[in-house]
Every structure is written in C-alpha cells, then in structure tokens.
Write an enzyme that holds these catalytic residues in place. Structure first.
Site, PDB file in Angstrom:
ATOM      1  N   TRP A 144       0.811  -1.212  -0.008  1.00 37.46           N
ATOM      2  CA  TRP A 144       0.076   0.160   0.106  1.00 37.46           C
ATOM      3  C   TRP A 144       0.881   1.280  -0.095  1.00 37.46           C
ATOM      4  CZ3 TRP A 144       1.810   2.643   4.120  1.00 37.46           C
ATOM      5  CH2 TRP A 144       2.358   1.776   5.377  1.00 37.46           C
ATOM      6  N   ASN A 145       2.274   1.179   0.208  1.00 34.89           N
ATOM      7  CA  ASN A 145       2.881   2.255   0.444  1.00 34.89           C
ATOM      8  C   ASN A 145       3.188   3.171  -0.821  1.00 34.89           C
ATOM      9  OD1 ASN A 145       4.649   0.331  -0.141  1.00 34.89           O
ATOM     10  ND2 ASN A 145       6.480   1.380   0.741  1.00 34.89           N
ATOM     11  N   VAL A 223       9.366  -8.939   5.276  1.00 36.50           N
ATOM     12  CA  VAL A 223      10.053 -10.363   5.223  1.00 36.50           C
ATOM     13  C   VAL A 223       9.343 -11.729   5.594  1.00 36.50           C
ATOM     14  CG1 VAL A 223      12.229 -11.450   6.326  1.00 36.50           C
ATOM     15  CG2 VAL A 223      12.039  -8.964   6.122  1.00 36.50           C
ATOM     16  N   GLU A 243      11.044  -8.123  -2.866  1.00 38.34           N
ATOM     17  CA  GLU A 243      11.764  -6.748  -2.439  1.00 38.34           C
ATOM     18  C   GLU A 243      10.904  -6.523  -1.141  1.00 38.34           C
ATOM     19  OE1 GLU A 243      11.789  -3.259  -1.059  1.00 38.34           O
ATOM     20  OE2 GLU A 243      10.465  -2.670  -2.542  1.00 38.34           O
ATOM     21  N   GLY A 245      12.006  -5.837   3.398  1.00 37.24           N
ATOM     22  CA  GLY A 245      12.038  -4.661   4.366  1.00 37.24           C
ATOM     23  C   GLY A 245      13.392  -4.112   4.132  1.00 37.24           C
ATOM     24  N   CYS A 277      10.409   1.589   1.903  1.00 43.36           N
ATOM     25  CA  CYS A 277      11.473   0.563   2.413  1.00 43.36           C
ATOM     26  C   CYS A 277      12.797   1.078   2.525  1.00 43.36           C
ATOM     27  CB  CYS A 277      11.263  -0.607   1.449  1.00 43.36           C
ATOM     28  SG  CYS A 277       9.800  -1.539   1.436  1.00 43.36           S
ATOM     29  N   GLU A 378      12.832  -2.625  11.885  1.00 43.94           N
ATOM     30  CA  GLU A 378      12.409  -1.871  11.252  1.00 43.94           C
ATOM     31  C   GLU A 378      11.080  -0.696  11.564  1.00 43.94           C
ATOM     32  OE1 GLU A 378      11.277  -1.505   6.332  1.00 43.94           O
ATOM     33  OE2 GLU A 378      10.800  -3.240   7.440  1.00 43.94           O
ATOM     34  N   GLU A 455      14.322  -5.395  -9.524  1.00 43.78           N
ATOM     35  CA  GLU A 455      13.359  -4.703 -10.245  1.00 43.78           C
ATOM     36  C   GLU A 455      13.965  -3.533 -10.850  1.00 43.78           C
ATOM     37  OE1 GLU A 455       9.130  -5.707  -8.746  1.00 43.78           O
ATOM     38  OE2 GLU A 455      10.103  -4.957  -7.180  1.00 43.78           O
TER      39      GLU A 455
END
Length: 474
Positions: A144-145, A223, A243, A245, A277, A378, A455
């Site tokens: 969602w970020n 993770v 991809e 944390g 991230c 994190e 990516e």
C-alpha cells in the site's frame, strides 16, 4: 474527477472490503473480496490470452505502453487525488508517483529492442541462436505504501516481455491500481493479459504464489510474508523476486555539506510519512559535527506541516492505518522508557479532524544506544534516530549489523571514503550525497533479508524472460 474505471460503491457485491481515507477515517470506496476461485479463473483466462500477446512484435507491444503512459499523464491530477485519498500521502507526492508510473511504462517501451536474442557462429558447433521467450502467466503482489510505482515496476517489464500478469493490490490502497490497469486496457492491451484480483493476502496472495499455472511471482512487502511467498512458490520452481524490508543507514561525515545532508535526511525519512522501504531509518553522524547537525534537523523537522494530504501546504500526511500508528508509537515508547535515547522533537500520535485519522508527529531521537528498539527493528513511519560515530570503520560496521541490506547512503566529498563505503556497505543500492532516488533505468533490490532478484532497468526483464538455445549443425 476523471475516474473512468472506478465504481465507488460496489453495492451489488457481497461482503465488500472498505477502503478508508487514513486522514479522515471516511469511506473512499469498496472492493470485491476475491477468492481462490477468482484467481483460478484469472489464471485460466490469462493462459488463454497469453499466446497471442507473446508473439506480437515487441515494438508493437511498446506502442500500447506508450499510449497507456499518455493516458495516465492526461489523468494525473484525478489519479493523484484518488491516491492521496486512499493512501494518505500529500498530493504533491501522489502527483509525482503517478508521473513515475507513466515514466516506467515509457522506459520499458523504449528498450523493447533489448528483448531480441543473440546469434553466433562457430566452426566446431555451427550456428547458435539464443532466443528470449516470455515465461507465461506471471503474478504480482504489491503493498500500500507506493502502489503506483511498485505496480509499474512489475507490470511494465512483464507486459513489455510479452507475458500476461495477475495483479493483487493491497486491500487498503487498491483503487489507483484499478485506474492504472484500466488505462492499459484502454490503450489496446488485449483482454485478460492484465487482470486485477482484489482481496486479502492470505487468500488471494497465497493463491497467486501457489498456483501451478503461474510461472513467475514478484512480491513487495515485509520479510515474513516474503518467506511465505517463497515457500509457496518453491514446489512449482517458480521464478521469484522478493523486495522486502529495509533499515537504510545514512552516514554523514564531518566534511559533508551539513545543510544539504540535513535536507536529504529529512526528505529521505519523512517522505511518504516515513513509509518507504528505502527511507533513511538509521542516521549515523560524525561525532565532531553531531550537535550542529542534530540542531539543523530539529529545526527542519519541527517546521514540517502535518495534515490531510489533499490540503495545500502539507508536508506529511497520516500514517496509513491506526494499527500501523500504534506499532510506531510502541517502538518509540519502548526506546524512551528503556533508557535507550531521548526525544528531541515529536514522539506522539495526534488527532487532526476526527478520531478516525491516524497521524503521528514527525519525530527525532538522539543519544541512542545501539540496542534501541528503533534501531534493532524496522520502523515504518516518521521516526528518525540519530547516532554519533567516531570512525568510519565504526559507522560501516554498525550500518551492516542488521538483517537488512536494501539501501544506504554516504555524505562526504572525500573520494577515498566514497570508495570504501560503496564497496563495504552491504546494500543493493548505495547513494552518494543523496538518498531515495530510484530512476527506472537502474536495478533495485536488496541483499540479506531485504530480498532476492532485481526490479527496474533491463535487469528486471530477466525475471520475465527465459532463453532457448538452438544449435544448427555446420
């Protein structure tokens, strides 16, 4: 608003999932609660549609991506407003993210010529042809970020390479993704090549990761979920990109431009309310300039305007959910109550408007012990912890003493330090005198628990293509 693919109510759907504005607690829309049956249906349709898309010349596929990018740019304002409403970030950040999605499509359209194979000749073995073929039906699971950008990272190369793809957006921020998918279809993408299946991760996400008809999966998230995705994909030997944390260190040396470094730290931590991230999550400052640097940070952070991202002049929006805000508050509280550090500014959750909002003050912590929870865990929110260091060896050693290895930055004008830091920092990307910038041309991914695969750039195409070798006897 110009939202041609957005249905705001879904009143005819049984048990819909609400999408809530984190700045107000108001309902933005509702989405369908997908099931494994819908994933099965989507895979079947994608499998049937795939062969025709795969054989289209890459330059023709590129035209679809270019046209979709143009449609997205034309609707940038409307899409940005929707993104801010469902995700919370300031409107200026949403506008940049929508433009970023368009740029990613344009990039992959522009490198379509790289999809060609290789040709060689040997007197002993004859003619060798290496063709590059799309892998087939792919799956993408996104958070969602930064939903638009991350959707672009996955959908762009998959479609450019000739694959079909099933996309599962986050249940809390899916609406913009639906709009962007609609632009691709409107631009000429054949039916069922890209399908969006909404629903909870434990149902739809797991069905995508474990489906035998899906040949490659790309996941962005935390993770633990990444490990789950990998375990579900393993029995079918799927290609997997994870991809995960990050706990990015930023190292500020005593010769750095402190004003620029402070600006970089504030932007790198509080962009998207710290919910990125590759945000600056651990700030290491040479002890000889720490006091001066912390003062600059305190002044800048205290002046940040927090509020509804749709309002003008807002620098930072809300945390994405009340649950996320509670987690951040707990991490800060355990750090302070445990005697691991002190609060220079911020540190509290705040209510703006009604009780449904989820704001947290931009926070600066200093005097930190290495065992502080905000350093060991994190922190996915607007909290910036600062630690002094005596030597570069110390800074690099502590920076690497984490399970993560996504990004890192070093701020200095000393080329010897730059060389050492770039070589020794354990990260998938190292910035020098900047942080957080990720153009679509460069590979992005991490080491250690930050994931596998890459990516972005031409490197992402490797996930969506496989080679076939043909040897012709001389």
């Amino acid at each position: 608003m110009d939202l041609p693919y957005f249905i705001p109510a879904f009143d005819d759907i049984e048990d819909p999932i609400p999408v809530i504005n984190p700045a107000t607690g108001a309902l933005v829309g509702r989405i369908h609660q997908g099931s494994t049956i819908e994933v099965d249906t989507a895979v079947l349709r994608a499998s049937e549609a795939f062969p025709k898309w795969a054989v289209i010349d890459a330059t023709e596929r590129a035209k679809v991506l270019f046209k979709a990018a143009a449609l997205v740019r034309n609707r940038q304002a409307a899409f940005a407003g929707l993104l801010t409403s469902e995700q919370g970030k300031p409107l200026k950040e949403s506008k940049n993210e929508i433009a970023g999605f368009a740029r990613i499509l344009e990039y992959y359209a522009s490198i379509s010529g790289l999809l060609k194979g290789d040709y060689g000749n040997s007197s002993a073995y004859g003619h060798a042809i290496v063709s590059r073929k799309p892998v087939g039906v792919c799956g993408a699971i996104i958070p969602w970020n930064v939903p638009a950008i991350i959707m672009g990272w996955k959908v762009g190369p998959a479609l450019a390479a000739g694959n079909s793809i099933i996309l599962k957006p986050a249940t809390t921020a899916p609406l913009t993704c639906i709009q962007l998918a609609g632009c691709l279809v409107e631009a000429g993408l054949p039916a069922d090549i890209l399908q969006v299946v909404t629903g909870p991760g434990p149902v739809v996400g797991e069905a995508i990761a474990s489906h035998p008809g899906i040949r490659a999966v790309s996941f962005t998230g935390e993770v633990g979920t990444g490990r789950r995705v990998a375990s579900l994909a393993a029995p079918y030997f799927k290609r997997v990109t994870l991809e995960l944390g990050g706990s990015d260190p930023m190292i500020v040396c005593n010769d750095a431009n402190l004003a620029e470094a402070a600006k970089g730290a504030v932007a790198g931590r509080f962009f998207n309310c710290g919910q990125t991230c590759t945000a600056v999550k651990r700030l290491f400052v040479d002890s000889s300039v720490e006091e001066e640097f912390v003062h600059k940070l305190q002044t800048m952070i205290s002046s940040l305007k927090v509020g509804n991202g749709l309002e003008s002049g807002v620098d930072m929006g809300p945390v994405h959910s009340l649950a996320q805000r509670s987690l951040i508050a707990d991490q800060v509280e355990r750090t302070i109550e445990g005697g691991f550090g002190t609060i220079k500014t911020g540190g509290k959750d705040i209510t703006i408007g009604n009780s449904g909002s989820s704001f947290f003050e931009p926070t600066l912590l200093s005097g930190l012990d290495p065992e502080a929870p905000v350093l060991k865990e994190e922190v996915f929110g607007p909290v910036l912890p600062v630690m002094p260091f005596e030597t570069l060896d110390d800074a690099i050693s502590v920076a690497n003493s984490t399970q993560f290895g996504l990004g890192a930055s070093v701020w200095t004008h000393d080329t010897r330090i730059v060389s050492r830091a770039c070589e020794e920092l354990q990260a998938g990307i190292v910035w020098v005198n900047q942080h957080l910038k990720i153009p679509p041309e460069v590979p992005f991914g991490g080491t250690k628990d930050s994931g596998i695969g890459r990516e972005n750039g031409r490197y992402a195409l490797e996930h969506y293509l496989e080679e076939k070798t043909i040897l012709i006897k001389p």
